[in-house]
Design a protein around this motif. Structure first.
Motif, mmCIF file in Angstrom:
data_model
loop_
_atom_site.group_PDB
_atom_site.id
_atom_site.type_symbol
_atom_site.label_atom_id
_atom_site.label_comp_id
_atom_site.label_asym_id
_atom_site.label_seq_id
_atom_site.Cartn_x
_atom_site.Cartn_y
_atom_site.Cartn_z
ATOM 1 N N HIS A 47 -5.380 -42.460 52.247
ATOM 2 C CA HIS A 47 -6.389 -43.523 52.240
ATOM 3 C C HIS A 47 -7.479 -43.126 53.235
ATOM 4 C CE1 HIS A 47 -7.141 -48.115 51.942
ATOM 5 N NE2 HIS A 47 -8.261 -47.486 52.191
ATOM 6 N N HIS A 54 -7.701 -42.004 60.446
ATOM 7 C CA HIS A 54 -6.525 -41.165 60.226
ATOM 8 C C HIS A 54 -6.873 -40.038 59.239
ATOM 9 C CE1 HIS A 54 -6.112 -44.137 57.020
ATOM 10 N NE2 HIS A 54 -5.514 -45.031 57.796
ATOM 11 N N GLU A 78 -6.567 -43.566 47.820
ATOM 12 C CA GLU A 78 -6.890 -44.984 47.902
ATOM 13 C C GLU A 78 -8.171 -45.194 48.678
ATOM 14 O OE1 GLU A 78 -3.452 -46.734 49.811
ATOM 15 O OE2 GLU A 78 -2.478 -46.958 47.865
ATOM 16 N N THR A 108 -6.176 -53.105 58.512
ATOM 17 C CA THR A 108 -5.401 -52.498 57.438
ATOM 18 C C THR A 108 -5.699 -53.274 56.164
ATOM 19 O OG1 THR A 108 -3.221 -51.695 56.710
ATOM 20 C CG2 THR A 108 -3.282 -53.879 57.740
ATOM 21 N N HIS A 199 2.589 -51.648 50.411
ATOM 22 C CA HIS A 199 2.187 -52.238 51.693
ATOM 23 C C HIS A 199 3.358 -52.940 52.374
ATOM 24 C CE1 HIS A 199 -1.142 -52.729 54.559
ATOM 25 N NE2 HIS A 199 -0.331 -53.653 55.040
HETATM 26 C C1 DXP Z 1 -3.640 -50.098 50.388
HETATM 27 C C2 DXP Z 1 -2.513 -50.194 51.330
HETATM 28 O O1 DXP Z 1 -1.854 -51.198 51.445
HETATM 29 C C3 DXP Z 1 -2.184 -49.021 52.117
HETATM 30 O O2 DXP Z 1 -2.072 -47.988 51.251
HETATM 31 C C4 DXP Z 1 -3.246 -48.618 53.085
HETATM 32 O O3 DXP Z 1 -3.487 -47.261 52.918
HETATM 33 C C5 DXP Z 1 -2.790 -48.834 54.478
HETATM 34 O O4 DXP Z 1 -3.839 -48.375 55.296
HETATM 35 P P1 DXP Z 1 -3.531 -48.017 56.811
HETATM 36 O O5 DXP Z 1 -2.501 -46.896 56.803
HETATM 37 O O6 DXP Z 1 -4.879 -47.615 57.359
HETATM 38 O O7 DXP Z 1 -2.964 -49.287 57.449
#
Ligand code: DXP
Ligand SMILES: NCC(=O)COP(=O)(O)O
Length: 251
Positions: A47, A54, A78, A108, A199
């Protein structure tokens, strides 16, 4: 690669987060992806957020090339298609793009797309990605009433945003919340959508979700998976999560 009913896609965001805390290039994202795929992960998810907290832009083609070289493995990228995501989609043509309605500095991901408000602009970018041969998944709250509109916008799949399930797991509300996700999944299936989920899924809550919610094709798991990999190692963590998937489908 013989996929089980549900494929495991490992999200490497948090490996990149740790890597970025020094200028040493370790832990290696390529090593993480290689070890996870060698151990039986079915794909890798990244993502690349606009603030590059990151996953950084140059990580994406490297990981895409690594995963694309693995027969049957999938690369899922993503992001928000109205921010930086479509540049990656146009250049790399990943197996799957998961569109997430995050703002640029969001802590997030914490919500899905809004229909009908987002329908028109999503239709355009979904059509562009699909014309490039990319499967499109929309990050969605578990709202049965929105699934037909997601399909009408052209999505191939939806990704059920599972934080509310993760919070309810192990509490008296678990069964009620799972009923909501089941209704959303059934509505998605009725609309002709494939179903992904992700998630805050983890080793404890994964099997209950998959044995209850129908038709989940892929789970993408990052935060809890990487936490487990710090304790178990990547390979043992992949085996542990695949064992939870298998448990969900075992009589
Ligand atoms: C879309 C989702 O829920 C996760 O894939 C997202 O990539 C989380 O992002 P972080 O790792 O930045 O929290
Ligand atoms: N789409 C969900 C994902 O890729 C990882 O989410 P999380 O497991 O880090 O919460």
């Amino acid at each position: 690669m013989n996929h089980p009913p549900t494929a495991l896609s490992v999200n490497l965001n948090k490996v990149a987060l740790l890597r970025n805390s020094r200028h040493l290039g370790i832990p290696s994202l390529e090593r993480a992806a290689t070890l996870c795929l060698d151990a039986g992960a079915h794909g890798v998810t990244v993502h690349p957020r606009p603030d590059a907290r990151h996953i950084r832009a140059d990580d994406v083609p490297l990981l895409h090339r690594l995963v694309a070289a693995r027969p049957g493995a999938e690369f899922n990228i993503e992001g928000n298609p109205f921010h930086n995501l479509m540049d990656f989609v146009r250049v790399l043509r990943p197996h799957q793009a998961t569109f997430v309605p995050d703002s640029e500095g969001q802590f997030t991901s914490d919500h899905g797309w809004d229909f009908p408000a987002d329908a028109q602009r999503l239709r355009t970018v979904i059509a562009e990605a699909k014309a490039l041969g990319v499967r499109v998944s929309l990050f969605m709250d578990p709202r049965p009433d929105l699934m037909a509109a997601a399909r009408a916008a052209g999505a191939d799949r939806i990704e059920l945003y599972t934080e509310t399930y993760a919070r309810a797991w192990g509490t008296p509300r678990q069964a009620e919340v799972l009923r909501g996700f089941t209704a959303a999944a059934e509505a998605a299936q009725a609309a002709g959508l494939g179903i992904n989920a992700g998630h805050d899924l983890n080793r404890d809550n994964l099997a209950d979700f998959l044995r209850t919610v129908p038709g989940v094709r892929e789970v993408s798991i990052g935060h809890a998976f990487i936490a487990d990999a710090l304790e178990l190692g990547y390979a043992a963590a992949v085996r542990a999560y695949r064992a939870e998937i298998d448990k969900a489908f075992s009589p």
